[in-house]
Design a protein around this motif. Structure first.
Motif: not given
Length: 779
Positions: A662-666
């Motif tokens: 999730a945090y790599r995508a956003y």
């Protein structure tokens, strides 16, 4: 061959014996089995020879021919073969290049001078006539010497001459010896024990000694004495003609002795030789299961053919036929045969459970998971042995998982009760426990019970069980964002699969898990290369494998910060032809990609069916993170607090990897954590494991400890050794490349481990790669 070779290379064949127990058709196993034995025989001394006598007995077996041909290509073995039929691997090219020397019958034939040295008491003219008629056959000339016949028959053929001299020789022997020879020709081999205790032969010791001295009885490897095959055949037929009742009684005794002694193949051949097909069928029924367990498929096939119609009434042989069809990849025929047997066997028959099991196995391989689950449950219900019940339950978890059935939890719980505290059973239980936990939506506590089994699993005798255990352990480690451990376990799984040549499909699953670990370590280009390697292999029609490939490809697109690549390839919800668990996971990834791409509406549209399709842990948390990112995009007031709670929940559920996705995508997701001390405490070790220092710095999150990209000071030689480690070289190869001793290489490796703060070669390579330039993902 492996067991014989152990006389020269004691460790030969140990892996091969383990590999033989992995059910597979001989046609597909011959090459990998030859590779395993060839590796064990790499130190075969140049003065040693491996001998195969009577090779023609196996020359009609294509897998056997392939095995020997491959072994000769791969191992430095000198092979001597005696055969009446030219092996298929004796090609013109090999003969021309001097790889094969063929000694034909003309070269083996005795000359007049050689025969004269043997037949010193026979006139020269008679010797020349004998050599001419016998075509120089050494065995016949030797028998002629023993018979000391005054004249020669008019027969012009060697076999007729052999019978003549055998008759003459037999006539010369005293009556007790003559009677002993006729009786001793019935069994395949004879010794003092069997002569006295089994056949009740008088003056056995004296007769044995005399016949050995005369060179008529020869030592057998493994014990006992044996006549030349042609002489035995002559004597046996003579006894059968003179006293058929005695021959039949002696044969029955020989069969029973071989049977009681565990020499079932000898017992079968003796019974068949005497025309006792019913007895041979009973022996085949008794031996078929153990022969199949040892991979002896062709032997069982030959026995089934020899038994003919008699085999039809034997349930054990009907079951053997179904298993052979299964291993020949004739799944529909195997399922039909096994189902028919299972439905007609009476209650209480121990073979009934196995018949249901084979039917389930064949159905699962045809992707008929509903029928497979039904058959496996019937196998459990009809099992008389707890081990059969365990096998059925273990097998049932796979189709139940594919169907997303609620039965998985009950099956695994039942298995745990049957297994008790047995360590080997606990190792085999791990895949089922992982499926149950994933299906229930949380992996919490599972790693703590699996980690202590990693070391014992390295010693488990079944390479397939070992590979699958390491795969599941790697999955759990990656899920909790312990990516280094995940990579190391995936490497163990892949190494075991390759070491035992377990096949392409298992190798592809191992590579899938390695790719997942590489993504977690931010080695995104490596992950892309691994996925490309998987795509270039042929996994056949394995549905779970195809789904896993699609999930990893989607995950790579999201984790590399290019979610648009996934969105353009995937239609909105409902267009995925996947099992429920895979569809939920894929839709969850698509939802994250949509949210990260600035489309909260589509994110919700994908996340909602993801949650509806499955409760599996990945899909559940992916969709929750998609809802969270959508809320952050829309400025929802409680979104920041929800971010901290969700990250903590993911870590507690053993699926911290979903937070990394999730945090790599956003990346702004990290920034909203702000002063949430509890969430930051959870995230810091996860970020450190994922090598995401740069993303943390951009979000203002401090990661304590040295940046892993700052390489400790290594000497020039240590840098060279580490570079060669990264290329995959072992200590011996590094020593040769750098012209140093292996002991010196080990010292350098020890210093490297100490300076990098690691404990293994794999961890050293990972550390070196993480300290290189950041991997910005696939282009």
């Amino acid at each position: 061959m492996a067991r014989v070779a152990q006389a020269v290379v004691p460790a030969a064949g140990k892996r091969l014996e383990q590999r033989l127990r992995v059910a597979q058709s001989p046609e597909t196993a011959a090459q990998p089995l030859a590779e395993l034995l060839a590796e064990d025989l790499r130190d075969w001394p140049p003065e040693a020879w491996l001998v195969i006598d009577d090779y023609h007995e196996l020359a009609d077996s294509a897998p056997s021919e392939e095995f020997v041909a491959a072994l000769l290509e791969l191992a430095p073995v000198q092979l001597l073969v005696t055969t009446r039929k030219r092996p298929g691997w004796v090609t013109a090219r090999r003969t021309l290049h001097g790889e094969v020397t063929e000694i034909v019958d003309d070269q083996l034939a005795m000359t007049n001078e050689e025969a004269r040295a043997v037949l010193a008491k026979i006139p020269k003219e008679a010797v020349s006539a004998l050599v001419d008629r016998a075509e120089g056959w050494p065995a016949l000339i030797g028998l002629a010497r023993l018979s000391a016949a005054a004249g020669l028959p008019e027969a012009k053929f060697a076999d007729a001459l052999f019978r003549y001299f055998a008759e003459e020789f037999l006539r010369r022997e005293p009556e007790p010896v003559r009677s002993f020879m006729l009786a001793a020709s019935v069994p395949v081999s004879i010794d003092l024990r069997s002569a006295r205790e089994v056949f009740g032969l008088a003056e056995a010791e004296g007769a044995l000694n005399r016949l050995q001295e005369e060179g008529v009885l020869h030592d057998v490897v493994g014990g006992g004495l044996r006549f030349h095959p042609l002489l035995r055949e002559f004597l046996r037929k003579k006894l059968e003609a003179e006293d058929p009742e005695l021959e039949g009684r002696l044969r029955a005794l020989a069969v029973e002795d071989a049977r009681l002694g565990g020499r079932l193949e000898e017992a079968f051949e003796l019974a068949l030789e005497g025309g006792a097909v019913e007895t041979a069928t009973a022996i085949a029924s008794e031996a078929s299961s153990s022969l199949l367990d040892a991979g002896r498929i062709e032997t069982v096939e030959r026995w089934l053919s020899a038994c003919g119609a008699h085999a039809l009434g034997e349930p054990a042989l009907g079951l053997a036929r179904a298993e052979i069809l299964l291993r020949r990849d004739r799944y529909a025929e195997a399922a039909a045969a096994a189902l028919d047997l299972a439905e007609h066997l009476p209650a209480g028959d121990p073979r009934r459970s196995r018949a249901w099991y084979v039917a389930g196995w064949a159905s699962h391989l045809m992707s008929d998971d509903e029928r497979a689950l039904e058959c496996y449950l019937m196998a459990r219900d009809t099992a008389l042995d707890p081990r059969d019940a365990q096998d059925a339950l273990w097998a049932a978890t796979a189709p139940a998982a594919e169907l997303d059935s609620a039965a998985v939890g009950g099956l695994v719980t039942e298995l745990e009760a049957l297994a008790g505290g047995d360590r080997e059973a606990s190792i085999k239980l791990v895949p089922g426990r992982v499926i149950r936990a994933s299906q229930e939506g949380s992996l919490a506590g599972l790693w703590e019970s699996v980690a202590p089994l990693i070391e014992p699993a390295s010693c488990t005798p079944d390479p397939a069980v070992r590979t699958i255990f390491f795969l599941n352990a790697a999955y759990l480690a990656a899920a909790r964002a312990d990516y280094e451990t995940a990579f190391e376990l995936a490497a163990k799984s892949l190494a075991t699969c390759d070491e035992f040549r377990l096949g392409i499909v298992r190798r592809m699953f191992c590579l899938c898990q390695r790719a997942a670990a590489e993504m977690g370590l931010r080695r995104l280009q490596d992950a892309q290369r691994t996925l490309k390697e998987i795509a270039e292999l042929d996994g056949g029609t394995n549905r779970a494998l195809a789904s896993e490939q699609r999930i990893l490809t989607a995950k790579l697109a999201v984790m590399s910060g290019r979610p648009e690549r996934l969105l353009v390839k995937t239609s909105q919800s409902g267009g995925l032809d996947e099992p429920a668990w895979a569809a939920g996971e894929l839709l969850g990834l698509v939802a994250i990609a949509a949210a990260a791409g600035g489309d909260p509406e589509r994110a919700r549209a994908e996340a909602q069916p993801s949650q509806a399709l499955t409760g599996w842990v990945e899909g559940r948390f992916y969709s929750r993170f998609a809802f969270l990112i959508a809320g952050l995009l829309e400025g929802r007031p409680d979104a920041a607090d929800e971010a901290g709670r969700l990250i903590i929940a993911a870590a507690e559920a053993g699926i911290a990897d979903a937070a990394v996705v999730a945090y790599r995508a956003y990346p702004p997701l990290l920034g909203v954590l702000g002063n949430d001390a509890q969430a930051l405490e959870v995230m810091r070790p996860i970020i450190r494991s994922a090598n995401d220092h740069a993303l943390a710095a951009e979000a203002g999150i401090e990661i304590p400890g040295p940046d892993r990209r700052e390489r400790p000071l290594l000497t020039a030689r240590e840098e060279e050794v580490l570079r060669l480690m990264c290329e995959g070289l072992g200590n011996a190869e590094i020593s040769q490349r750098l012209f140093i001793s292996e002991k010196t290489t080990k010292v350098h490796a020890s210093h490297i481990f100490e300076k990098l703060g690691v404990r293994s070669r794999v961890q050293a390579v990972l550390a070196a790669q993480s300290m290189a330039a950041p991997d910005r993902g696939p282009e």
